[in-house]
Write an enzyme that holds these catalytic residues in place. Structure first.
Site, PDB file in Angstrom:
ATOM      1  N   CYS A  23      -8.274 -27.803   8.047  1.00  0.00           N
ATOM      2  CA  CYS A  23      -6.923 -27.247   8.205  1.00  0.00           C
ATOM      3  C   CYS A  23      -6.164 -28.014   9.284  1.00  0.00           C
ATOM      4  O   CYS A  23      -6.743 -28.751  10.083  1.00  0.00           O
ATOM      5  CB  CYS A  23      -6.988 -25.760   8.542  1.00  0.00           C
ATOM      6  N   CYS A  54     -13.907 -27.697   8.908  1.00  0.00           N
ATOM      7  CA  CYS A  54     -12.630 -27.186   8.389  1.00  0.00           C
ATOM      8  C   CYS A  54     -11.599 -28.311   8.372  1.00  0.00           C
ATOM      9  O   CYS A  54     -11.520 -29.091   9.323  1.00  0.00           O
ATOM     10  CB  CYS A  54     -12.133 -26.044   9.279  1.00  0.00           C
ATOM     11  N   ASP A  78       0.862  -1.169   0.000  1.00  0.00           N
ATOM     12  CA  ASP A  78       0.000   0.000   0.000  1.00  0.00           C
ATOM     13  C   ASP A  78       0.902   1.223   0.000  1.00  0.00           C
ATOM     14  O   ASP A  78       2.104   1.129   0.296  1.00  0.00           O
ATOM     15  CB  ASP A  78      -0.913   0.007   1.237  1.00  0.00           C
ATOM     16  N   ASP A 129      -8.135  -7.508   0.902  1.00  0.00           N
ATOM     17  CA  ASP A 129      -7.172  -7.643   2.004  1.00  0.00           C
ATOM     18  C   ASP A 129      -7.832  -7.204   3.292  1.00  0.00           C
ATOM     19  O   ASP A 129      -8.759  -6.370   3.253  1.00  0.00           O
ATOM     20  CB  ASP A 129      -5.958  -6.740   1.762  1.00  0.00           C
ATOM     21  N   CYS A 178      -7.592 -27.625  12.828  1.00  0.00           N
ATOM     22  CA  CYS A 178      -8.872 -28.301  13.082  1.00  0.00           C
ATOM     23  C   CYS A 178      -8.734 -29.820  13.039  1.00  0.00           C
ATOM     24  O   CYS A 178      -9.574 -30.535  13.590  1.00  0.00           O
ATOM     25  CB  CYS A 178      -9.917 -27.819  12.079  1.00  0.00           C
ATOM     26  N   HIS A 237      -5.772 -20.812  11.466  1.00  0.00           N
ATOM     27  CA  HIS A 237      -7.116 -21.255  11.060  1.00  0.00           C
ATOM     28  C   HIS A 237      -7.892 -20.127  10.367  1.00  0.00           C
ATOM     29  O   HIS A 237      -8.542 -20.344   9.331  1.00  0.00           O
ATOM     30  CB  HIS A 237      -7.915 -21.746  12.270  1.00  0.00           C
TER      31      HIS A 237
HETATM   32  C1  LIG Z   1      -9.757  -1.365   6.791  1.00  0.00           C
HETATM   33  N1  LIG Z   1     -10.399  -0.561   5.786  1.00  0.00           N
HETATM   34  C2  LIG Z   1      -9.671   0.061   4.839  1.00  0.00           C
HETATM   35  N2  LIG Z   1     -10.200   0.899   3.932  1.00  0.00           N
HETATM   36  C3  LIG Z   1      -9.151   1.351   3.198  1.00  0.00           C
HETATM   37  C4  LIG Z   1      -9.103   2.280   2.150  1.00  0.00           C
HETATM   38  C5  LIG Z   1      -7.853   2.622   1.603  1.00  0.00           C
HETATM   39  C6  LIG Z   1      -7.734   3.635   0.562  1.00  0.00           C
HETATM   40  O1  LIG Z   1      -8.722   4.249   0.120  1.00  0.00           O
HETATM   41  N3  LIG Z   1      -6.500   3.936   0.097  1.00  0.00           N
HETATM   42  C7  LIG Z   1      -5.384   3.286   0.567  1.00  0.00           C
HETATM   43  N4  LIG Z   1      -4.194   3.624   0.025  1.00  0.00           N
HETATM   44  N5  LIG Z   1      -5.429   2.316   1.515  1.00  0.00           N
HETATM   45  C8  LIG Z   1      -6.668   2.003   2.076  1.00  0.00           C
HETATM   46  C9  LIG Z   1      -6.722   1.047   3.132  1.00  0.00           C
HETATM   47  C10 LIG Z   1      -5.481   0.447   3.737  1.00  0.00           C
HETATM   48  C11 LIG Z   1      -5.180  -0.906   3.297  1.00  0.00           C
HETATM   49  C12 LIG Z   1      -3.821  -1.246   3.918  1.00  0.00           C
HETATM   50  O2  LIG Z   1      -3.894  -1.105   5.338  1.00  0.00           O
HETATM   51  C13 LIG Z   1      -3.154  -2.140   5.971  1.00  0.00           C
HETATM   52  O3  LIG Z   1      -4.019  -2.878   6.764  1.00  0.00           O
HETATM   53  C14 LIG Z   1      -4.415  -2.129   7.888  1.00  0.00           C
HETATM   54  C15 LIG Z   1      -2.584  -3.021   4.903  1.00  0.00           C
HETATM   55  O4  LIG Z   1      -1.232  -2.700   4.765  1.00  0.00           O
HETATM   56  C16 LIG Z   1      -0.482  -3.819   4.337  1.00  0.00           C
HETATM   57  C17 LIG Z   1      -3.348  -2.646   3.624  1.00  0.00           C
HETATM   58  O5  LIG Z   1      -2.451  -2.644   2.512  1.00  0.00           O
HETATM   59  C18 LIG Z   1      -3.139  -2.509   1.268  1.00  0.00           C
HETATM   60  C19 LIG Z   1      -7.977   0.747   3.678  1.00  0.00           C
HETATM   61  N6  LIG Z   1      -8.323  -0.078   4.711  1.00  0.00           N
HETATM   62 ZN   LIG Z   2      -9.419 -24.842  10.640  1.00  0.00          ZN
END
Ligand SMILES: CNc1nc2cc3c(=O)[nH]c(N)nc3c(CC[C@H]3O[C@@H](OC)[C@H](OC)[C@@H]3OC)c2[nH]1
Ligand SMILES: [Zn+2]
Length: 377
Positions: free
Chosen positions: A311, A309, A95, A271, A314, A340
């Site tokens: 895994c 599950c 990110d 993610d 489990c 898990h």
């Molecule tokens: C939880 N909700 C959520 N809405 C989001 C919206 C955005 C967004 O509009 N722009 C950017 N650039 N990032 C966002 C992110 C963070 C994802 C990252 O945050 C990290 O997880 C916390 C992880 O880093 C490894 C991940 O990497 C892609 C969001 N997270």
């Molecule tokens: Zn499991």
């Protein structure tokens, strides 16, 4: 002649708007839909790369904000980049850091140049700009690089979001210019626009003018506190408007029901830190909903976490034992619950992919939701 992009997508089958496909990246292929475990500080917390591979992880995430602050992207580059540094040989997506500056940094100030903030680690002052974010990701050597964007706080007003989109589009142009390895690291656009359909169109249309530079499109600005039905409405509206021949990535979503809704709208990648974060606190996903293992009712329960599950956890451990590990604050408890939870979401996407290939995704989704809402554990 359009330059060959380093990350490409092959659509294999559609079931409604849901799609099954294959992403080809420099470090390997990814079958979609796919869940991507989050490895913020160059590790998916408590898991070894070997374990991640054994549960079917195809791609993991790293984070610009964290790795820039510690250990430093220059140091990671000295080790040959993030793949070598953490011994993960499949694809990595990083990110761009903007989101973390707002969720973790303090004393932040947004200007046209970028974002000034103080490190959550030692309070030191930093400025992250589009150029800086892209250069950090170039140093990390990720397969997929995210644009440096502003993710407006959940439920921001139209008056806030409109100029924010326009600045994020100007930042996108600067990211495209600054990218030092466009043939080796795929650049993903991030569509903003809050919960407003017309602003989602505005963001996508402005970014589409740079389409030839983008290997994929992310839907940003969601899972940030907006009501679930607003997120679903926006997904149903904007996802299918993204290019059909490129991957579509929904950022920050990792609740089973939300993931299936996203797949139904045409999302390919997701993610979320949830499976690892709640796992470390003793909450696990099961076919019949979430289960909080420290609950006294599981003390003598000799069933696996999830009877459906298959895994390693489990197949080998009972609820009573895992509850004991958490009560005794034994770190193995966190590892087993995390293992898990990751397996559960990876398997959910694998089963969704199979259902799409067999053109029965709607039935698959409805069946899963019926069981998951039973909450009988
Ligand atoms: C939880 N909700 C959520 N809405 C989001 C919206 C955005 C967004 O509009 N722009 C950017 N650039 N990032 C966002 C992110 C963070 C994802 C990252 O945050 C990290 O997880 C916390 C992880 O880093 C490894 C991940 O990497 C892609 C969001 N997270
Ligand atoms: Zn499991």
């Amino acid at each position: 002649m359009e330059r060959k992009l380093p990350v490409t997508y092959e659509l294999q089958k559609k079931s409604g708007k849901a799609r099954a496909g294959k992403i080809t990246a420099p470090h390997g292929e990814i079958e979609t839909p796919v869940f991507m475990p989050v490895g913020t500080q160059a590790t998916v917390k408590t898991m070894t790369p070997e374990e991640l591979e054994s549960i079917g992880s195809q791609i993991i995430l790293g984070n610009t904000y964290h790795l820039y602050l510690r250990p430093g992207d220059d140091l990671v580059a000295k080790f040959g980049g993030l793949h070598k540094f953490m011994n993960w040989n499949k694809p990595i997506l990083t990110d761009s850091g903007g989101f973390q500056v707002f969720s973790l940094g303090s004393l932040r100030k947004i200007t046209e140049k970028g974002v000034e903030f103080r490190s959550h680690i030692d309070g030191s002052k930093h400025t992250l700009t589009p150029e800086k974010s892209i250069h950090i990701q170039n140093n990390l050597g990720s397969d997929i690089v995210m644009l440096f964007d502003e993710c407006p706080p959940g439920l921001s007003s139209r008056e806030y979001i409109i100029p924010s989109i326009e600045r994020t589009t100007r930042w996108a142009r600067r990211c495209v210019e600054a990218h030092q390895r466009p043939d080796e690291q795929g650049l993903f656009a991030i569509v903003q626009g809050g919960i407003y359909e017309d602003l989602r169109d505005k963001s996508l249309n402005e970014l589409s003018e740079m389409d030839s530079a983008f290997s994929g499109y992310a839907i940003g600005g969601l899972a940030v506190g907006e009501p679930r039905e607003d997120m679903y409405r926006i997904l149903d509206y904007i996802v299918e408007k993204c290019p059909e021949n490129k991957p579509r990535y929904l950022m920050g979503v990792g609740e089973p029901l939300d993931m299936l809704e996203a797949v139904e709208s045409g999302i390919d990648m997701m993610d979320c830190v949830q499976p690892t974060r709640i796992g470390r606190h003793g909450t696990v996903f099961t076919k019949y909903g979430r289960l909080v293992i420290k609950n006294a009712s599981y003390a003598e329960d000799d069933r696996p976490l999830d009877e459906d599950c298959d895994c390693y956890v489990c197949r080998n451990f009972k609820r009573g034992y895992i509850r004991h590990l958490f009560k005794a604050e034994e770190v193995l408890g966190q590892r087993l619950a995390t293992y898990h939870n990751l397996y559960f979401l990876l398997k959910l996407m694998k089963d969704a992919r199979k259902a799409i290939l067999e053109d029965r995704f709607k039935e698959f989704k409805d069946e899963f939701i019926k069981n998951y809402n039973m909450g009988k554990n």
